[in-house]
Enzyme design. Sequence first.
Site, PDB file in Angstrom:
ATOM      1  N   LYS A 256       3.780 -15.300   2.198  1.00 24.25           N
ATOM      2  CA  LYS A 256       3.629 -16.081   1.000  1.00 24.25           C
ATOM      3  C   LYS A 256       5.327 -16.055   0.742  1.00 24.25           C
ATOM      4  CE  LYS A 256       1.220 -17.962  -2.408  1.00 24.25           C
ATOM      5  NZ  LYS A 256       0.643 -19.452  -2.204  1.00 24.25           N
TER       6      LYS A 256
ATOM      7  N   ASP B  41      -5.190  -6.978   5.820  1.00 21.97           N
ATOM      8  CA  ASP B  41      -6.560  -6.315   5.256  1.00 21.97           C
ATOM      9  C   ASP B  41      -7.476  -7.541   4.710  1.00 21.97           C
ATOM     10  OD1 ASP B  41      -8.271  -4.489   4.346  1.00 21.97           O
ATOM     11  OD2 ASP B  41      -7.237  -3.488   2.736  1.00 21.97           O
TER      12      ASP B  41
ATOM     13  N   TYR C 193       0.869  -1.270  -0.049  1.00 18.60           N
ATOM     14  CA  TYR C 193      -0.003  -0.135  -0.122  1.00 18.60           C
ATOM     15  C   TYR C 193       0.824   1.312   0.025  1.00 18.60           C
ATOM     16  CZ  TYR C 193      -4.082  -2.927   1.158  1.00 18.60           C
ATOM     17  OH  TYR C 193      -5.021  -3.850   1.034  1.00 18.60           O
TER      18      TYR C 193
ATOM     19  N   ASP D 114     -11.026  -9.053   7.383  1.00 15.99           N
ATOM     20  CA  ASP D 114     -12.400  -9.170   6.903  1.00 15.99           C
ATOM     21  C   ASP D 114     -12.857 -10.377   6.976  1.00 15.99           C
ATOM     22  OD1 ASP D 114     -12.192  -6.520   6.732  1.00 15.99           O
ATOM     23  OD2 ASP D 114     -12.525  -6.387   4.572  1.00 15.99           O
TER      24      ASP D 114
ATOM     25  N   ASP E 127      -2.827 -18.030   1.402  1.00 10.47           N
ATOM     26  CA  ASP E 127      -3.766 -18.792   1.061  1.00 10.47           C
ATOM     27  C   ASP E 127      -4.476 -19.872   2.010  1.00 10.47           C
ATOM     28  OD1 ASP E 127      -1.456 -20.037   0.657  1.00 10.47           O
ATOM     29  OD2 ASP E 127      -1.646 -20.786  -1.631  1.00 10.47           O
TER      30      ASP E 127
END
Length: 371
Positions: free
Chosen positions: A193, A249, A143, A253, A225
């Site tokens: 990852k 992020d 970001y 959620d 994942d």
Amino acid sequence: MTRVIKVAALAGDGIGPEVVPIAVAVLRTALAEVGAALEVQEALVGGCAIDQAGEPLPEETLAACRAADAVLLGAVGGPQWEDRPMDQRPEKGLLGLRSNLELFANLRPALLFPPLAQASSLKPELVSGLDILIVRELTGGIYFGEPRGIFFEDNERVGVNTYKYAEHEIERIARVAFDLAAKRQGRLCSVDKANVLEATDLWREVVSGLADEYPQVALSHMYVDNAGMQLVRAPKQFDVMVTGNMFGDILSDVAAMLTGSLGMLPSASLAADGFGLYEPVHGSAPDIAGQDAANPLATVLSAAMMCRYSLDLPAVAARIEEAVDGVLRRGLRTADILGGGEQDGMEQIGTKAMGEALLAEIESGAEGAGS
């Protein structure tokens, strides 16, 4: 002498102006129980700041935040600002707050209140007793990485974002996560990852290098994942999860839905000195703005986190959380946590009514304590 708590209240956009005043009122009432007073400075951020001040993060807002003990934020963004250039969108106001106030550690608890077990998207037996804390690095990663933008290359446009982390950024967020895990169940899962991204290969190496300093914490690693899959397969295997900006992020959620609704998930964004910005995870929800349909509980619970992490008032935090539990046990529900329709003993109410119920819960508790 009465302690005066100074809070910068940034209602922002969408449902923010509906839920923030409720959280402020609840905070004020709970603080009064311990003889503290609340001083609130309202300020603009996001789309409303663009409309009224011409930019998503006015200097006056930053000044108000820096003069406060903590910041309470509602939400930013909405469809009316989506066609603006990227650096002039409401979300830049939020990112600017994080970077200017050096808020590098984002804490997102996924705690299931017992009365909401039926509202979760998973079977009650999978989520009953759920208590996960996701620690998200907030000021680095994709970001904020450079270069970024949309460029012309070989006669076509190419979008570029850079996933970048320095060792010190990884180490400081990892230490926050280790410290928190040591105070909880002693389990920390670092999510990356590392099999395909060099930046997260470094992430894993740095986090692993700190493990010997925290012998009371069991460290594990998981690819992002798989972590997403495991959150919906067997979420109670997790205690504290630590990860980078983008992965955090997304995963927070996912975790939110385990608790019944995004409307139940608070968050804290902390600087090294404990100063913090507190906000619900749910966003501006423009589709229900102004309809008295928003769930204010995530914002109220964010105010409770403020008391715990920035104000050193854990008893006030607990009192607010008890009030939330109390209204839920009474069967009061906004539409998002109704669980697919009204059931026996449950009543659907609006935003304002939920706020009134919370205040009544706190006030009745104070009367009970006094009797």
